[in-house]
Design a protein around this motif. Structure first.
Motif, PDB file in Angstrom:
ATOM      1  N   THR A 301       1.042  -1.312  -0.001  1.00 22.73           N
ATOM      2  CA  THR A 301       0.113   0.167   0.146  1.00 22.73           C
ATOM      3  C   THR A 301       0.808   1.388  -0.180  1.00 22.73           C
ATOM      4  N   PRO A 302       0.574   2.059  -0.829  1.00 22.20           N
ATOM      5  CA  PRO A 302       1.422   3.487  -0.719  1.00 22.20           C
ATOM      6  C   PRO A 302       1.384   4.145   0.456  1.00 22.20           C
ATOM      7  N   PRO A 303       2.419   4.994   0.573  1.00 22.09           N
ATOM      8  CA  PRO A 303       2.475   5.858   1.852  1.00 22.09           C
ATOM      9  C   PRO A 303       1.782   7.093   2.177  1.00 22.09           C
ATOM     10  N   ASP A 304       0.710   7.117   1.224  1.00 21.43           N
ATOM     11  CA  ASP A 304      -0.286   8.143   1.464  1.00 21.43           C
ATOM     12  C   ASP A 304      -1.535   7.504   1.667  1.00 21.43           C
ATOM     13  N   THR A 305      -1.556   6.425   2.332  1.00 22.03           N
ATOM     14  CA  THR A 305      -2.718   5.627   2.539  1.00 22.03           C
ATOM     15  C   THR A 305      -2.918   4.977   4.003  1.00 22.03           C
ATOM     16  N   LEU A 306      -4.064   4.977   4.483  1.00 22.84           N
ATOM     17  CA  LEU A 306      -4.348   4.462   5.809  1.00 22.84           C
ATOM     18  C   LEU A 306      -4.825   2.879   5.722  1.00 22.84           C
ATOM     19  N   VAL A 307      -4.190   1.920   6.809  1.00 24.60           N
ATOM     20  CA  VAL A 307      -4.940   0.802   6.723  1.00 24.60           C
ATOM     21  C   VAL A 307      -5.434   0.583   8.059  1.00 24.60           C
ATOM     22  N   ILE A 308      -6.721   0.122   8.126  1.00 21.82           N
ATOM     23  CA  ILE A 308      -7.510  -0.231   9.329  1.00 21.82           C
ATOM     24  C   ILE A 308      -7.591  -1.757   9.395  1.00 21.82           C
ATOM     25  N   THR A 309      -7.348  -2.439  10.244  1.00 18.65           N
ATOM     26  CA  THR A 309      -7.351  -3.891  10.479  1.00 18.65           C
ATOM     27  C   THR A 309      -7.858  -4.394  11.724  1.00 18.65           C
ATOM     28  N   LEU A 310      -8.417  -5.574  11.716  1.00 19.90           N
ATOM     29  CA  LEU A 310      -9.128  -6.152  12.936  1.00 19.90           C
ATOM     30  C   LEU A 310      -9.031  -7.770  12.801  1.00 19.90           C
ATOM     31  N   ALA A 311      -9.381  -8.574  13.866  1.00 16.05           N
ATOM     32  CA  ALA A 311      -9.424  -9.773  13.871  1.00 16.05           C
ATOM     33  C   ALA A 311      -7.943 -10.629  13.842  1.00 16.05           C
ATOM     34  N   CYS A 312      -8.136 -11.741  13.649  1.00 14.68           N
ATOM     35  CA  CYS A 312      -6.716 -12.470  13.650  1.00 14.68           C
ATOM     36  C   CYS A 312      -6.055 -12.397  12.375  1.00 14.68           C
ATOM     37  N   GLY A 313      -6.781 -12.096  11.224  1.00 14.76           N
ATOM     38  CA  GLY A 313      -5.997 -11.899   9.920  1.00 14.76           C
ATOM     39  C   GLY A 313      -4.805 -10.693   9.927  1.00 14.76           C
ATOM     40  N   LYS A 314      -4.919  -9.869  10.928  1.00 19.38           N
ATOM     41  CA  LYS A 314      -3.816  -8.738  11.045  1.00 19.38           C
ATOM     42  C   LYS A 314      -2.662  -9.494  11.369  1.00 19.38           C
ATOM     43  N   PHE A 315      -2.460 -10.667  11.896  1.00 25.97           N
ATOM     44  CA  PHE A 315      -1.271 -11.222  12.521  1.00 25.97           C
ATOM     45  C   PHE A 315      -0.550 -11.542  11.032  1.00 25.97           C
ATOM     46  N   ARG A 316      -0.955 -11.489  10.004  1.00 19.85           N
ATOM     47  CA  ARG A 316      -0.167 -11.614   8.638  1.00 19.85           C
ATOM     48  C   ARG A 316       0.839 -10.477   8.627  1.00 19.85           C
ATOM     49  N   PHE A 317       0.394  -9.260   8.999  1.00 21.47           N
ATOM     50  CA  PHE A 317       1.238  -8.140   8.786  1.00 21.47           C
ATOM     51  C   PHE A 317       1.277  -7.118   9.740  1.00 21.47           C
ATOM     52  N   ASN A 318       0.532  -7.264  10.998  1.00 18.52           N
ATOM     53  CA  ASN A 318       0.666  -6.422  12.024  1.00 18.52           C
ATOM     54  C   ASN A 318       2.164  -6.035  12.707  1.00 18.52           C
ATOM     55  N   ASP A 319       3.017  -6.624  12.235  1.00 21.21           N
ATOM     56  CA  ASP A 319       4.440  -6.406  12.444  1.00 21.21           C
ATOM     57  C   ASP A 319       5.193  -5.563  11.733  1.00 21.21           C
ATOM     58  N   LEU A 320       4.402  -4.981  10.492  1.00 25.36           N
ATOM     59  CA  LEU A 320       5.017  -4.189   9.753  1.00 25.36           C
ATOM     60  C   LEU A 320       5.085  -2.731  10.269  1.00 25.36           C
ATOM     61  N   ASP A 321       6.045  -2.095  10.150  1.00 24.07           N
ATOM     62  CA  ASP A 321       6.156  -0.403  10.438  1.00 24.07           C
ATOM     63  C   ASP A 321       5.788   0.227   9.017  1.00 24.07           C
ATOM     64  N   LEU A 322       4.431   0.698   9.120  1.00 20.78           N
ATOM     65  CA  LEU A 322       4.201   1.451   7.918  1.00 20.78           C
ATOM     66  C   LEU A 322       4.139   3.144   8.172  1.00 20.78           C
ATOM     67  N   GLY A 323       4.798   3.486   9.300  1.00 19.50           N
ATOM     68  CA  GLY A 323       4.972   4.939   9.519  1.00 19.50           C
ATOM     69  C   GLY A 323       3.714   5.588   9.828  1.00 19.50           C
ATOM     70  N   THR A 324       3.805   6.944   9.673  1.00 22.12           N
ATOM     71  CA  THR A 324       2.547   7.625  10.033  1.00 22.12           C
ATOM     72  C   THR A 324       2.566   8.809   8.889  1.00 22.12           C
ATOM     73  N   ILE A 325       1.243   9.448   9.036  1.00 24.07           N
ATOM     74  CA  ILE A 325       0.814  10.604   7.999  1.00 24.07           C
ATOM     75  C   ILE A 325       0.472  11.615   9.129  1.00 24.07           C
ATOM     76  N   ASP A 326       1.307  12.610   8.979  1.00 26.33           N
ATOM     77  CA  ASP A 326       1.039  13.591   9.937  1.00 26.33           C
ATOM     78  C   ASP A 326       0.757  13.223  11.308  1.00 26.33           C
ATOM     79  N   GLY A 327       1.281  12.360  11.865  1.00 26.43           N
ATOM     80  CA  GLY A 327       1.271  11.893  13.214  1.00 26.43           C
ATOM     81  C   GLY A 327       0.175  10.758  13.596  1.00 26.43           C
ATOM     82  N   ILE A 328      -0.655  10.425  12.373  1.00 27.20           N
ATOM     83  CA  ILE A 328      -1.600   9.412  12.488  1.00 27.20           C
ATOM     84  C   ILE A 328      -0.997   8.067  11.825  1.00 27.20           C
ATOM     85  N   PRO A 329      -1.041   6.947  12.596  1.00 29.86           N
ATOM     86  CA  PRO A 329      -0.251   5.707  12.327  1.00 29.86           C
ATOM     87  C   PRO A 329      -1.142   5.057  10.899  1.00 29.86           C
ATOM     88  N   ARG A 330      -0.223   4.847  10.234  1.00 33.75           N
ATOM     89  CA  ARG A 330      -0.849   4.331   8.795  1.00 33.75           C
ATOM     90  C   ARG A 330      -1.651   3.075   9.035  1.00 33.75           C
TER      91      ARG A 330
END
Length: 429
Positions: A301-330
């Motif tokens: 996903t491009p750096p100008d997008t936000l990713v909302i996640t939930l449930a156990c499917g997130k464990f496929r990627f919730n260790d990734l550091d996607l950074g922030t956009i103006d202080g909002i976690p991506r």
């Protein structure tokens, strides 16, 4: 199709082409889908009931919907489509009720960083979804020297003030439910399974695992009346964990109540071109490499997008550091699968802020599914009229081509292909 629910069943084994009763494969598919959705709703209402919350409208729907699937009751295809949509509406009510139960008892979620290593001392790891069980265990282990860890869908517990106030809730171990056999075999302490997503235990840890609530395992002690004293005694008798810091720190605890106060900032980010698109990527994880699609998708996903996640499917990627956009976690983790209600509230509020419908937002939903609660959640989203959902990693086996075509025509439901192709298509809308 396959149906063997009545005495008339073909050859005494099962109807596979058309029912002796007269129902066809499409009626059978919609009946199965309805039953699976009801199972998902049952999970949410069960946990709400444990905390003292019930809904008579949901209870009445259970009777009506299940009755409709009996032999020689209902052969109306359109009515079963309607019942499935109503199951989606009941899922919304159930998730709303469970969210209220959780927040009334444990407070509104707050963003929280969660360690993934172990600290020295006796230990218990808790898996599943049952926050009441975790609370009772934490309360009863106070002052015992036992450290408590979460696993899989218990990770969001760290975001609730009423649970994180216990200093011996020290971290999260492992990822989604399907890693438990390997994880629990290596973990030296006691283990508690609190809901679905438990597996038949290996001999390596069968003598130190317990169940509570709806979960049961053969030959495994079951905790009755929330009395965790057998778990505590077993944990104190086992070798302690060693001090071993984890490689990553996970962040959970986001919700509509702490994201919506940032709505003006998010809106300004969109207008300034800093936020181009929102993705909701989540759902149930399952064993195997097909789930890597979701890690690759989120990673791309491009750096100008936000990713909302939930449930156990997130464990496929919730260790990734996607950074922030103006202080909002991506990457924003809303919690368990029932916390889909938070995602719905966020999408609704954003649509109001932008003066448009949810389907007109720069927002895409990419779901993974494994079991029946995911069916209930999907029916919920469809009943709200949400279109263009991507579903994977493979289609449900009971859905016929005709039923799938109806869902695609009415809701633009799509099946995932490759991360590259799907991301390109979604950003090109």
């Amino acid at each position: 199709m396959f149906c063997n629910q009545c005495e008339m069943t073909a050859h005494g084994t099962g109807c596979t082409k058309v029912g002796i009763c007269g129902k066809d494969e499409n009626i059978q598919a919609l009946q199965e889908n309805l039953i699976y959705a009801l199972k998902g709703i049952a999970a949410y209402t069960y946990h709400a009931r444990e905390l003292g919350y019930t809904d008579p409208e949901i209870d009445a729907f259970f009777a009506e919907a299940l009755y409709s699937t009996l032999t020689n009751v209902d052969f109306d295809l359109n009515h079963f489509l309607e019942l499935n949509m109503r199951a989606g509406q009941m899922t919304l009510r159930a998730m709303t009720m469970l969210k209220k139960a959780h927040t009334d008892h444990f407070g509104e979620m707050v963003p929280t960083q969660v360690p993934t290593g172990t600290v020295a001392g006796p230990a218990v790891v808790v898996t599943g979804h049952n926050l009441k069980a975790l609370y009772e265990l934490l309360r009863q282990t106070e002052g015992t020297g036992i450290n408590v860890y979460t696993h899989s869908e218990m990770l969001p517990a760290h975001g609730y003030p009423g649970l994180k106030r216990f200093p011996h809730l020290v971290g999260n171990l492992g990822a989604a439910w399907c890693d438990q056999k390997k994880l629990f075999a290596q973990f030296p302490g006691a283990i508690v399974g609190t809901s679905n997503c438990v597996q038949i235990p290996l001999d390596a840890y069968k003598d130190r695992i317990f169940t509570v609530g709806a979960s049961r395992l053969p030959g495994v002690p079951h905790v009755e009346n929330w009395d965790f004293s057998p778990v505590i005694a077993r944990a104190l008798s086992l070798p302690p964990c060693e001090e071993k810091p984890g490689e990553v720190t996970l962040t959970t605890g986001f919700a509509d109540t702490n994201i919506l106060p940032m709505a003006d900032k998010i809106l300004a980010g969109v207008k300034a071109g800093k936020i181009r698109h929102f993705f909701v990527v989540g759902g149930c994880d399952a064993p195997g490499s097909l789930g890597n699609y979701y890690r690759d998708f989120v990673r791309m996903t491009p750096p100008d997008t936000l990713v909302i996640t939930l449930a156990c499917g997130k464990f496929r990627f919730n260790d990734l550091d996607l950074g922030t956009i103006d202080g909002i976690p991506r990457l924003l983790d809303l919690g368990q699968c029932n916390d889909t209600i938070s995602a719905i509230r966020i999408a609704t509020a954003l649509a109001e802020a932008f003066g448009c419908e949810v389907n007109d937002l720069p927002l895409s939903i990419v779901l993974s599914w494994m079991e029946q609660k995911a069916v209930a959640v999907l029916m919920c989203l469809l009943s709200l009229g949400i279109r263009g959902i991507y579903l994977g990693p493979k289609p449900p086996a009971w859905i016929t081509p005709d039923v799938l075509r109806v869902l695609q025509e009415q809701f633009d439901l799509r099946l995932t292909t490759t991360p590259e192709a799907d991301l390109k298509a979604l950003l090109g809308r």
